[in-house]
Design a protein around this motif. Sequence first.
Motif, PDB file in Angstrom:
ATOM      1  N   ALA A 242      65.408  -9.668  38.342  1.00 21.42           N
ATOM      2  CA  ALA A 242      65.002 -10.326  37.105  1.00 21.42           C
ATOM      3  C   ALA A 242      65.415  -9.489  35.907  1.00 21.42           C
ATOM      4  O   ALA A 242      65.606  -8.271  36.009  1.00 21.42           O
ATOM      5  CB  ALA A 242      63.490 -10.557  37.094  1.00 21.42           C
ATOM      6  N   ARG A 243      65.550 -10.134  34.775  1.00 19.49           N
ATOM      7  CA  ARG A 243      65.828  -9.398  33.544  1.00 19.49           C
ATOM      8  C   ARG A 243      64.613  -8.573  33.153  1.00 19.49           C
ATOM      9  O   ARG A 243      63.481  -8.916  33.494  1.00 19.49           O
ATOM     10  CB  ARG A 243      66.208 -10.361  32.422  1.00 19.49           C
ATOM     11  N   ALA A 244      64.856  -7.508  32.426  1.00 20.09           N
ATOM     12  CA  ALA A 244      63.765  -6.595  32.085  1.00 20.09           C
ATOM     13  C   ALA A 244      62.682  -7.299  31.291  1.00 20.09           C
ATOM     14  O   ALA A 244      61.487  -7.157  31.564  1.00 20.09           O
ATOM     15  CB  ALA A 244      64.313  -5.395  31.317  1.00 20.09           C
ATOM     16  N   VAL A 250      55.233 -10.929  32.221  1.00 16.83           N
ATOM     17  CA  VAL A 250      54.506 -11.666  33.263  1.00 16.83           C
ATOM     18  C   VAL A 250      53.005 -11.446  33.097  1.00 16.83           C
ATOM     19  O   VAL A 250      52.553 -10.304  33.002  1.00 16.83           O
ATOM     20  CB  VAL A 250      54.969 -11.210  34.665  1.00 16.83           C
ATOM     21  N   PRO A 251      52.186 -12.513  33.076  1.00  9.93           N
ATOM     22  CA  PRO A 251      50.725 -12.320  33.089  1.00  9.93           C
ATOM     23  C   PRO A 251      50.227 -12.095  34.511  1.00  9.93           C
ATOM     24  O   PRO A 251      50.966 -12.290  35.490  1.00  9.93           O
ATOM     25  CB  PRO A 251      50.203 -13.636  32.514  1.00  9.93           C
ATOM     26  N   GLN A 252      48.976 -11.706  34.642  1.00  5.75           N
ATOM     27  CA  GLN A 252      48.426 -11.361  35.955  1.00  5.75           C
ATOM     28  C   GLN A 252      48.326 -12.570  36.879  1.00  5.75           C
ATOM     29  O   GLN A 252      48.339 -12.417  38.103  1.00  5.75           O
ATOM     30  CB  GLN A 252      47.054 -10.708  35.791  1.00  5.75           C
ATOM     31  N   ARG A 253      48.244 -13.771  36.324  1.00  8.96           N
ATOM     32  CA  ARG A 253      48.095 -14.952  37.183  1.00  8.96           C
ATOM     33  C   ARG A 253      49.396 -15.336  37.882  1.00  8.96           C
ATOM     34  O   ARG A 253      49.382 -16.157  38.803  1.00  8.96           O
ATOM     35  CB  ARG A 253      47.598 -16.133  36.353  1.00  8.96           C
ATOM     36  N   GLY A 263      56.064 -14.751  39.363  1.00  4.04           N
ATOM     37  CA  GLY A 263      56.595 -15.796  38.497  1.00  4.04           C
ATOM     38  C   GLY A 263      57.069 -15.256  37.156  1.00  4.04           C
ATOM     39  O   GLY A 263      56.400 -14.433  36.532  1.00  4.04           O
ATOM     40  N   VAL A 264      58.235 -15.732  36.702  1.00  7.26           N
ATOM     41  CA  VAL A 264      58.819 -15.296  35.432  1.00  7.26           C
ATOM     42  C   VAL A 264      59.232 -16.525  34.639  1.00  7.26           C
ATOM     43  O   VAL A 264      59.434 -17.613  35.189  1.00  7.26           O
ATOM     44  CB  VAL A 264      60.036 -14.368  35.643  1.00  7.26           C
ATOM     45  N   ILE A 265      59.322 -16.349  33.328  1.00  5.31           N
ATOM     46  CA  ILE A 265      59.860 -17.360  32.424  1.00  5.31           C
ATOM     47  C   ILE A 265      61.304 -16.989  32.130  1.00  5.31           C
ATOM     48  O   ILE A 265      61.585 -15.923  31.597  1.00  5.31           O
ATOM     49  CB  ILE A 265      59.052 -17.446  31.119  1.00  5.31           C
ATOM     50  N   GLY A 268      67.075 -17.943  29.378  1.00  3.63           N
ATOM     51  CA  GLY A 268      67.915 -18.969  28.775  1.00  3.63           C
ATOM     52  C   GLY A 268      67.245 -20.328  28.681  1.00  3.63           C
ATOM     53  O   GLY A 268      67.150 -20.925  27.610  1.00  3.63           O
ATOM     54  N   SER A 269      66.743 -20.826  29.800  1.00  2.90           N
ATOM     55  CA  SER A 269      66.182 -22.173  29.846  1.00  2.90           C
ATOM     56  C   SER A 269      64.715 -22.237  29.461  1.00  2.90           C
ATOM     57  O   SER A 269      64.213 -23.301  29.093  1.00  2.90           O
ATOM     58  CB  SER A 269      66.354 -22.760  31.254  1.00  2.90           C
ATOM     59  N   GLY A 270      63.996 -21.118  29.570  1.00  2.05           N
ATOM     60  CA  GLY A 270      62.564 -21.135  29.317  1.00  2.05           C
ATOM     61  C   GLY A 270      61.758 -21.747  30.431  1.00  2.05           C
ATOM     62  O   GLY A 270      60.556 -21.999  30.262  1.00  2.05           O
ATOM     63  N   ALA A 271      62.387 -21.984  31.579  1.00  2.00           N
ATOM     64  CA  ALA A 271      61.694 -22.591  32.708  1.00  2.00           C
ATOM     65  C   ALA A 271      60.956 -21.524  33.513  1.00  2.00           C
ATOM     66  O   ALA A 271      61.357 -20.354  33.553  1.00  2.00           O
ATOM     67  CB  ALA A 271      62.688 -23.331  33.604  1.00  2.00           C
ATOM     68  N   PHE A 272      59.884 -21.953  34.174  1.00  2.00           N
ATOM     69  CA  PHE A 272      59.129 -21.054  35.040  1.00  2.00           C
ATOM     70  C   PHE A 272      59.747 -21.054  36.436  1.00  2.00           C
ATOM     71  O   PHE A 272      60.136 -22.099  36.948  1.00  2.00           O
ATOM     72  CB  PHE A 272      57.665 -21.495  35.109  1.00  2.00           C
ATOM     73  N   GLN A 273      59.827 -19.868  37.054  1.00  2.00           N
ATOM     74  CA  GLN A 273      60.443 -19.750  38.373  1.00  2.00           C
ATOM     75  C   GLN A 273      59.750 -18.658  39.168  1.00  2.00           C
ATOM     76  O   GLN A 273      59.475 -17.572  38.649  1.00  2.00           O
ATOM     77  CB  GLN A 273      61.938 -19.434  38.251  1.00  2.00           C
ATOM     78  N   TRP A 274      59.448 -18.975  40.432  1.00  2.00           N
ATOM     79  CA  TRP A 274      58.928 -17.971  41.365  1.00  2.00           C
ATOM     80  C   TRP A 274      60.096 -17.205  41.959  1.00  2.00           C
ATOM     81  O   TRP A 274      61.089 -17.798  42.394  1.00  2.00           O
ATOM     82  CB  TRP A 274      58.130 -18.630  42.484  1.00  2.00           C
ATOM     83  N   LEU A 275      59.978 -15.876  41.999  1.00  2.00           N
ATOM     84  CA  LEU A 275      61.016 -15.025  42.562  1.00  2.00           C
ATOM     85  C   LEU A 275      60.444 -14.219  43.725  1.00  2.00           C
ATOM     86  O   LEU A 275      59.354 -13.639  43.593  1.00  2.00           O
ATOM     87  CB  LEU A 275      61.564 -14.067  41.500  1.00  2.00           C
TER      88      LEU A 275
END
Length: 423
Positions: A242-244, A250-253, A263-265, A268-275
Motif C-alpha cells: 500500500a502507499r504510505a 487507516v482507522p482502527q475499525r 482496509g485502505v482508501i 486515486g479513486s477514493g474507493a475502499f479496499q481490503w488488502l
Amino acid sequence: MRSKGDQRDLSGLVLPETGQLVATGKVWEPYRLIDADGAVVIPVAEYFAELQALDASTATVYSYGNDLLRWWRFLHAVDVVWNRAVQVEARDFMRWMRIADKPVRTHWRRREDPAAASRAASPPVGRVNPVTGKAAPGRKYAASTRAHAETVLRAFYDYHRDAGTGPIINPFPLDRSRRAGRPNAHHNPLDPFVKERTGRYRPRTPRRIPKRIPDDVFTALFSGLKYHRDRALLAFWVSTAARAEELLTVPQRYTDPGEQLIGVIRKGSGAFQWLPASPDAFVWLRLYQQEMWRKGAPQGRQEPLWCTLRRPWRPLAYPAAREMLNRAQALLGSNYSLHDLRHTGAYRMAHDPEMPITDVQLILGHASLSTTQLYTTPTSDDVIAGALAHHRRRAEGRTAPPPVPPVSDYNPDSLRVLFGHQP
C-alpha cells in the motif's frame, strides 16, 4: 530584462521570495496563493475551485499551487502580468527551470541551532548512495519537476482561455504533432499505450525502474527499529504494498486480524479496499496496541490506528513516518524512501510464479496492467548479478556447449516425395 528583440537575459535572474501558498484548513478552499502585495490571487483561486469540481484531491491542489507560485514569482521578476504572458515568457520560464539552480532554503531549526544543522547535514548534492544506488537530489530541477510544471501551467491557461478571463492563445502551446488530435487517438486496445509529447516545452522524462529493497538489507533495516509501532508499519507496508499515506490514514475499525485484512482508501479513486497482509504484521500490530492502550492512548473504531508514542496523542503524519525510516537507516547508510517499501512488496508478489499478475494489479490499485508489468522487469541489481554469474561460469569453463550445426544434405527420400521419381 530584455537585451535584443525577444531575447531575455536569464543568466542573473533570481526569483524573489515573494508570495506564498497558504493552507487555510477550510474544506471549500484548502489553499490560497498570496501575491507579493499580500492579496489573494483570484485567477488561481478560481482554478483551485475548478480542480475541486474535477474531483481532484487536496494533495493535487497543493502540488499545482507550488507550480503556480513559482510561475507567479517568475512573472514578478520579469515584470509581466499573468494574462499578458505570451509564448516568449513560457519559453524563458522553461529555459530558466532547466539551467538555473534550485533555491536553497535553510530550515528555521538549523538557523537557530548550528549544532543541529551539522547533525542533520544532508549528503553532497548528486552523490550516489553506495547502498541503494540512488542519487541525492541535485542542484537543478529534475526533468519530472519541469514536466509537471509545464502540464500544470498549460492546464491553467486552458481553463482561463475557455472561461474568457485569460489570453486567447495559451502561452504553453501543444507540440506541433499534437495539434490535430488527442494523444493515442484511435488506439488499438490490444496494443500498449505510447507516451506522446503533449506540450512543446515539455521535457523528456527518463523511464525509471522501481527501486526495491533487497531482502538482506530489509532484514537489517527491520532489526534497527526500536518500537512495535514502527515494526508493524514496515511489515504492513511491505506485505500489502500500500502507499504510505493510504496506510497512515487507516482507522482502527478497518483491521480484521482473523482474516488477515486491513482496509485502505485508495489514493486515486477514493474507493475502499481490503488488502491482505502477512501474519507477522498483525502480531506486531497487537503488541503495539497493547503497549499504547496501557499508556492511555485512545481506542475506538473511529480513532486512528497509528498515532504518536507520547502525549499529546496525535495521528502519525507522513513526515514523522519518514523521519522514523531515516533514523533506522542511519547505521546502514542507505537512503530508501517510504515508497520503496511499496515497490518492494510489489516486486515480491510479481515474482511469485503462483500469483497471477492480474491479482497483483488489483492489490496495487493500478488502472493499467502495463504499469504492474514494470515490476516483472529485472532491476539493475538482478542484471549485475546475472552478468557476474556469467563471467564466473566462463572463468570456470562451465559455458554451454556450442549448438550443433544443421545438416546441409537433403534426404533423397524427401526429394522423391516432393518432386516425384526421376531417372
